[in-house]
Design a protein around this motif. Structure first.
Motif, mmCIF file in Angstrom:
data_model
loop_
_atom_site.group_PDB
_atom_site.id
_atom_site.type_symbol
_atom_site.label_atom_id
_atom_site.label_comp_id
_atom_site.label_asym_id
_atom_site.label_seq_id
_atom_site.Cartn_x
_atom_site.Cartn_y
_atom_site.Cartn_z
ATOM 1 N N MET A 187 0.843 -1.177 0.000
ATOM 2 C CA MET A 187 0.000 0.000 0.000
ATOM 3 C C MET A 187 0.888 1.239 0.000
ATOM 4 S SD MET A 187 -3.023 0.868 2.590
ATOM 5 C CE MET A 187 -3.775 2.455 2.574
ATOM 6 N N PRO A 188 0.530 2.238 -0.784
ATOM 7 C CA PRO A 188 1.367 3.432 -0.839
ATOM 8 C C PRO A 188 1.360 4.188 0.481
ATOM 9 C CG PRO A 188 -0.634 3.741 -2.117
ATOM 10 C CD PRO A 188 -0.619 2.315 -1.682
ATOM 11 N N ALA A 189 2.422 4.908 0.719
ATOM 12 C CA ALA A 189 2.536 5.694 1.947
ATOM 13 C C ALA A 189 1.498 6.812 1.936
ATOM 14 C CB ALA A 189 3.932 6.291 2.063
ATOM 15 N N PRO A 190 0.977 7.190 3.088
ATOM 16 C CA PRO A 190 0.007 8.284 3.107
ATOM 17 C C PRO A 190 0.639 9.575 2.616
ATOM 18 C CG PRO A 190 0.373 7.391 5.327
ATOM 19 C CD PRO A 190 1.238 6.639 4.393
ATOM 20 N N THR A 191 -0.193 10.441 2.072
ATOM 21 C CA THR A 191 0.312 11.700 1.540
ATOM 22 C C THR A 191 0.845 12.562 2.662
ATOM 23 O OG1 THR A 191 -1.862 12.680 1.715
ATOM 24 C CG2 THR A 191 -1.297 11.692 -0.387
ATOM 25 N N LYS A 192 1.850 13.341 2.325
ATOM 26 C CA LYS A 192 2.418 14.249 3.306
ATOM 27 C C LYS A 192 1.547 15.492 3.387
ATOM 28 C CE LYS A 192 6.782 12.333 3.398
ATOM 29 N NZ LYS A 192 6.803 11.248 4.287
ATOM 30 N N GLY A 193 1.601 16.167 4.507
ATOM 31 C CA GLY A 193 0.847 17.404 4.639
ATOM 32 C C GLY A 193 -0.597 17.149 5.014
ATOM 33 N N ALA A 194 -1.449 18.093 4.631
ATOM 34 C CA ALA A 194 -2.859 18.045 5.012
ATOM 35 C C ALA A 194 -3.542 16.839 4.380
ATOM 36 C CB ALA A 194 -3.550 19.322 4.591
ATOM 37 N N ARG A 195 -4.378 16.158 5.177
ATOM 38 C CA ARG A 195 -5.148 15.026 4.691
ATOM 39 C C ARG A 195 -6.616 15.429 4.641
ATOM 40 N NH1 ARG A 195 -0.918 13.411 7.646
ATOM 41 N NH2 ARG A 195 0.439 11.902 6.665
ATOM 42 N N LEU A 196 -7.440 14.523 4.225
ATOM 43 C CA LEU A 196 -8.849 14.858 4.014
ATOM 44 C C LEU A 196 -9.657 14.985 5.295
ATOM 45 C CD1 LEU A 196 -9.748 12.677 0.928
ATOM 46 C CD2 LEU A 196 -9.261 15.098 1.011
ATOM 47 N N GLY A 197 -9.061 15.165 6.398
ATOM 48 C CA GLY A 197 -9.863 15.305 7.584
ATOM 49 C C GLY A 197 -9.062 15.241 8.859
ATOM 50 N N GLY A 198 -7.847 14.792 8.809
ATOM 51 C CA GLY A 198 -7.075 14.688 10.029
ATOM 52 C C GLY A 198 -6.023 13.620 9.912
ATOM 53 N N SER A 199 -6.331 12.444 10.370
ATOM 54 C CA SER A 199 -5.351 11.363 10.399
ATOM 55 C C SER A 199 -5.461 10.496 9.144
ATOM 56 C CB SER A 199 -5.598 10.496 11.628
ATOM 57 O OG SER A 199 -6.842 9.840 11.509
ATOM 58 N N PRO A 200 -4.452 9.690 8.886
ATOM 59 C CA PRO A 200 -4.535 8.773 7.747
ATOM 60 C C PRO A 200 -5.689 7.781 7.877
ATOM 61 C CG PRO A 200 -2.275 8.955 8.480
ATOM 62 C CD PRO A 200 -3.113 9.683 9.480
ATOM 63 N N ALA A 201 -5.993 7.358 9.089
ATOM 64 C CA ALA A 201 -7.115 6.432 9.281
ATOM 65 C C ALA A 201 -8.435 7.105 8.901
ATOM 66 C CB ALA A 201 -7.164 5.960 10.730
ATOM 67 N N HIS A 202 -8.570 8.375 9.272
ATOM 68 C CA HIS A 202 -9.794 9.107 8.925
ATOM 69 C C HIS A 202 -9.886 9.298 7.418
ATOM 70 C CE1 HIS A 202 -12.482 12.879 9.419
ATOM 71 N NE2 HIS A 202 -13.209 11.786 9.377
ATOM 72 N N GLU A 203 -8.763 9.545 6.769
ATOM 73 C CA GLU A 203 -8.759 9.695 5.318
ATOM 74 C C GLU A 203 -9.192 8.394 4.638
ATOM 75 O OE1 GLU A 203 -5.835 11.199 1.721
ATOM 76 O OE2 GLU A 203 -4.940 10.448 3.568
ATOM 77 N N ARG A 204 -8.680 7.260 5.132
ATOM 78 C CA ARG A 204 -9.077 5.964 4.567
ATOM 79 C C ARG A 204 -10.581 5.740 4.720
ATOM 80 N NH1 ARG A 204 -4.092 4.230 6.642
ATOM 81 N NH2 ARG A 204 -5.055 3.546 8.584
ATOM 82 N N MET A 205 -11.126 6.115 5.869
ATOM 83 C CA MET A 205 -12.564 5.933 6.084
ATOM 84 C C MET A 205 -13.384 6.849 5.172
ATOM 85 S SD MET A 205 -12.710 3.430 8.011
ATOM 86 C CE MET A 205 -14.460 3.383 8.188
ATOM 87 N N ILE A 206 -12.923 8.077 4.985
ATOM 88 C CA ILE A 206 -13.621 8.990 4.071
ATOM 89 C C ILE A 206 -13.621 8.411 2.667
ATOM 90 C CG2 ILE A 206 -13.444 11.236 2.917
ATOM 91 C CD1 ILE A 206 -12.514 12.410 5.574
ATOM 92 N N LEU A 207 -12.468 7.931 2.199
ATOM 93 C CA LEU A 207 -12.390 7.364 0.853
ATOM 94 C C LEU A 207 -13.239 6.108 0.724
ATOM 95 C CD1 LEU A 207 -8.615 7.892 0.058
ATOM 96 C CD2 LEU A 207 -10.558 9.144 -0.866
#
Length: 169
Positions: free
Chosen positions: A1-21
């Motif tokens: 799995m690719p590394a999470p993006t650096k900087g601002a994410r879609l809501g906060g943490s990488p876990a939250h970004e995964r759930m949003i997606l």
């Protein structure tokens, strides 16, 4: 799995970004088109296309991999039984993002991301390649034709120059 993006994410943490997606992908497959912000649509596109590619394989392992992201069994069933077979001939590009006007409340740029429903015709791709090759070949033929005409036009001048030199001698 690719590394999470650096900087601002879609809501906060990488876990939250995964759930949003995951939620956006679920709703995209449920409704075939959704309206969201441009940023979320651009982030969703590769995620959704990867899920469709997995669904095109159709085996049990692929179904389990998709179930890790999409938790709704009815949506996974629809993805494997309806959506993926409709994209069986298409090699990629299953989604389309169309930008629409800004949102009224906060002026955020909005977009519609939808599944492509048009039939894929591989012949169109071949025709476009042939047209491109013809366009590239046409300038080469024109250049070759110009070279032959310039050689033909210089040949009489050379003969005249040679006869003029003989006359002077």
């Amino acid at each position: 799995m690719p590394a999470p993006t650096k900087g601002a994410r879609l809501g906060g943490s990488p876990a939250h970004e995964r759930m949003i997606l995951a939620n956006l992908a679920t709703e995209l497959f449920r409704h075939k088109a959704i309206t969201t912000t441009e940023t979320k649509a651009k982030r969703l596109r590769p995620h959704a296309e990867r899920l469709i590619t997995q669904a095109k394989k159709g085996d049990l392992a692929s179904r389990r991999r998709v179930m890790e992201t999409i938790r709704d069994r009815s949506v996974v069933h629809a993805l494997f039984e309806e959506i993926a077979p409709s994209f069986s001939e298409r090699p990629g590009g299953y989604t389309r993002i169309t930008k629409i006007g800004p949102r009224k409340g906060d002026n955020a740029p909005m977009a519609v991301i939808e599944l492509v429903t048009e039939e894929y015709s591989p012949k169109q791709a071949v025709v476009k390649e042939a047209e491109g090759a013809a366009k590239n070949a046409a300038p080469a033929e024109d250049a070759a034709a110009e070279e032959t005409t310039s050689e033909e036009s210089t040949a009489p001048q050379r003969e005249e120059a040679a006869t003029a030199a003989e006359d002077d001698a």
